[in-house]
Design a protein around this motif. Sequence first.
Motif, PDB file in Angstrom:
ATOM      1  N   GLU A  32      56.288 -25.757  62.525  1.00 35.83           N
ATOM      2  CA  GLU A  32      54.882 -25.376  62.539  1.00 35.83           C
ATOM      3  C   GLU A  32      54.211 -25.781  63.845  1.00 35.83           C
ATOM      4  O   GLU A  32      54.327 -26.917  64.288  1.00 35.83           O
ATOM      5  CB  GLU A  32      54.163 -26.040  61.353  1.00 35.83           C
ATOM      6  N   TYR A  43      50.432 -20.699  66.491  1.00 36.27           N
ATOM      7  CA  TYR A  43      50.962 -19.455  67.037  1.00 36.27           C
ATOM      8  C   TYR A  43      49.831 -18.613  67.640  1.00 36.27           C
ATOM      9  O   TYR A  43      48.686 -18.667  67.193  1.00 36.27           O
ATOM     10  CB  TYR A  43      51.650 -18.640  65.938  1.00 36.27           C
ATOM     11  N   THR A  55      49.856 -15.476  67.237  1.00 36.34           N
ATOM     12  CA  THR A  55      49.681 -14.320  66.346  1.00 36.34           C
ATOM     13  C   THR A  55      49.022 -14.671  65.011  1.00 36.34           C
ATOM     14  O   THR A  55      48.680 -13.773  64.243  1.00 36.34           O
ATOM     15  CB  THR A  55      51.066 -13.699  66.059  1.00 36.34           C
ATOM     16  N   GLU A  56      48.870 -15.941  64.701  1.00 29.88           N
ATOM     17  CA  GLU A  56      48.230 -16.285  63.433  1.00 29.88           C
ATOM     18  C   GLU A  56      46.711 -16.164  63.541  1.00 29.88           C
ATOM     19  O   GLU A  56      46.149 -16.107  64.643  1.00 29.88           O
ATOM     20  CB  GLU A  56      48.640 -17.679  62.986  1.00 29.88           C
ATOM     21  N   VAL A  57      46.041 -16.132  62.405  1.00 24.01           N
ATOM     22  CA  VAL A  57      44.598 -15.869  62.353  1.00 24.01           C
ATOM     23  C   VAL A  57      43.830 -16.892  63.174  1.00 24.01           C
ATOM     24  O   VAL A  57      42.949 -16.533  63.984  1.00 24.01           O
ATOM     25  CB  VAL A  57      44.111 -15.880  60.893  1.00 24.01           C
ATOM     26  N   LYS A 105      49.067 -28.785  63.231  1.00 20.21           N
ATOM     27  CA  LYS A 105      48.516 -27.860  64.221  1.00 20.21           C
ATOM     28  C   LYS A 105      46.993 -27.901  64.250  1.00 20.21           C
ATOM     29  O   LYS A 105      46.377 -27.425  65.212  1.00 20.21           O
ATOM     30  CB  LYS A 105      49.003 -26.444  63.925  1.00 20.21           C
TER      31      LYS A 105
END
Length: 837
Positions: A560, A563, A565-567, A787
């Motif tokens: 983890e 990213y 691309t994550e929201v 994160k």
Amino acid sequence: MLQVMTGLVFVWFLLAFGAAEEEAPLCQILGSPEFPLLSQEGDVTIGGAFSIHRKITQPSFSSTEKPTRLTCSSVNLRGFRFAQIMMFAIKEINKSEFLLPNVSIGYRIYDSCASTLSSMRAVMALMNGDEWTLGKSCSGQSAVHAIIGESESSSTIVLARTAGPFKIPVISHSATCECLSNRKEYPSFFRTIASDLYQSRALAQMVKHFGWTWVGAVNSDSDYGNNGMAIFLAAAQEEGVCVEYTEKFHRAEPEKLMKVVEVIQKSTARVIVGFMANVEMDHLLEQLSEHNITGLQFIGVEAWITADSLVTPTSYSVLGGSLGFAVQKANFSGLDDFLIKDFWETEFKCNNINMDTCKENQDLIELRDYYDDVAKLRYSSNIYKAIYAVAHSLHNILKCSESQGCDKTVNITPWQVVESLKQVNFTIKNGDQVWFDSTGAAVARYEVVNWQLGSDGKVQFKPVGYYDASLPPGQKFVLKTEAIIWPEGKTELPVSVCSERCQPGTYKVLQKGKPVCCYDCLPCAEGEISNSTDSNDCKKCPEEYWSNQNRNACILKNVEFLYFTEVMGIILIFFTLFGVLLTITVATLFLINKDSPLVKANNSELSFLLLFSLTLCFLCSLTFIGRPSEWSCMLRHTAFGITFVLCISCVLGKTLVVLMAFRATLPGSNMMKWFGPTQQRLSVLGFTLIQVIICILWLTINPPFPFKNVLLYKDRIILECHLGSAVGFWAVLGYIGLLALLCFVLAFLARKLPDNFNEAKFITFSMLIFSAVWITFIPAYVSSPGKFTVAVEIFAILASSYGLLLCIFAPKCFIIVLKPELNTKRHLMGKTESKYN
């Protein structure tokens, strides 16, 4: 006178007794001699003791009258066949031209009636013979040179113990007790069958093979049953098989038999190992049938698994599907004819002409026309081998040869026969090799048989495998599982376990106070697995692995990080790029209006440098997004530290310019020459250079690096940038905070200066926002997991950047775009004059 007469009478008695003593022999049998049931004279004699009858009537023992003779009843067909086979083998040898060519073998066969008491009488008769007197000396040659028998171990022990001191060899065809392997106690004992040591271990292997870990055990309360069961229990423990109960009884103890039946009724084990003689098994079978106890899987031994006496109209409902070890069948040419015809006509002499000689054995005569069992005989080869072993030993002692025959002058002693038996090694006509090991036993070879119903509805003992101890490991035990019929005619393997097997993903926890086969199955904890059935414990997965949902395999943990691309990443990128776009828009607007009074009055050079540094501040947040690498970890913290110091340095420079510009308007002040454009550039450069030096020291001594955090979460790995040196990180933040505090103090002091030249109050407000953001950042940074720590840091960078951009440049952009009439030198100067008037 009376005294003289008394003395004369005494002398007369002494003389009379002496004379009688000289006339009478010194050695005679006390009581009546025991006569053999079957006998034949010969040059050498072999004795035999078999349970031709199965029941004995005990005489009344009284000190006042002589006990009556023992009477036997209920013919034991199996024992009777043993006696017949012995006679057949002797007759065959007597006809041989190669084995003992000029020597005839006789026999004396006694009925032991399945009783140790009768066995003792039989062995005494075999040793002493049936003559009333033997002369003056009682020491002499035994009446037989060897004894064949008994069928049961307890009776055989009686034979071996009694004959042993006289060194008379005893050869059993079916006594399997391991206790008889002791050469110190039984130095003259031999057997043509293997010890129970092999059978008992093979029983445990069979039970384990079928997965039966929860069994019951019943044995005869005899040497055979007790020794065999003791070996089985030890072997079962080694194989991991648990025994729910161990019961024993003797054929003469009906109370104990009923207790055994009661235990079987209450037990949960579906498999019963029966280490019993066929007589005890017959009694148990009778009670089980009477109590309608069916559906159990019996595992039997050679003593009863193929006993025809157990086959009754009701026995199959109890013993159907039974498995067990049996002596291998072996047929010899001429044996069938001898058993069915020749024996009755020549040996037993019961032909149609002379029937009177058989009146004493009328119950045996009834078997004359019965021959259904002849094809099923299993111990025939063992008795055949025993007789031939004795014959070969005698052949060697008498130094026989085909041309000269045997030396009949040799005085054969039983001990010579014992020593010669140890050396015999020959092959009988069916191909079997005969020899005795160091314990006097033969090689263990068994046939595995299964009780099945034939097409004619009769019980069959169908071979479904074999056990041969002479074969290499892995080939000794072979079973054809598909050919087995289980109890109640089922084709599915019965289950007999205390607890069901623990599936992968669980482990065994023993139930308190119960055997090791009784346990509960508990699921493995998170991060632990068991990938086999019946695991005793669970294994921890390696650091970078985690257990799957079923806890039966370790899978890689999810890695983890933030990213792109994550929201959350997309939202942060949007605000980053929007901030960059907004900053560029402000810079463009200032560049277009660089000659306007407002832009000039607010130190356009520092304004453009501040806008440039703000752009870098927005962009440095992008280094915090994505998979951490060695370079990105070093870049994100150093870029953040240097760009923010550059930004705060510019704001601090603008604050100083405001202060200096106001002081320069006072009469006699020359402050601006000490803080002109050159000094402003040098101050920004100097403040920034200090941060650069801090960052270089940090990267040199202990730089940030990518780190897999496996402690924060159990089921996933947090890939983050480790600070390396925490001192370096907090030094960078501390220096930014120091400059921000200095800037805030100076701007606060200049907040009441004239508005025309004063942007101090906007700087003060921007520093308040900046400080509030970074003060709240510290606890949020420390407490945020994974994160989200990175997200908090990015949020702090963006919030403080937006705060500086909007607080400092939004008012100016408002005037430039929406109030251009205020962007004049006259207006700015006019406001100043009016303020000081």
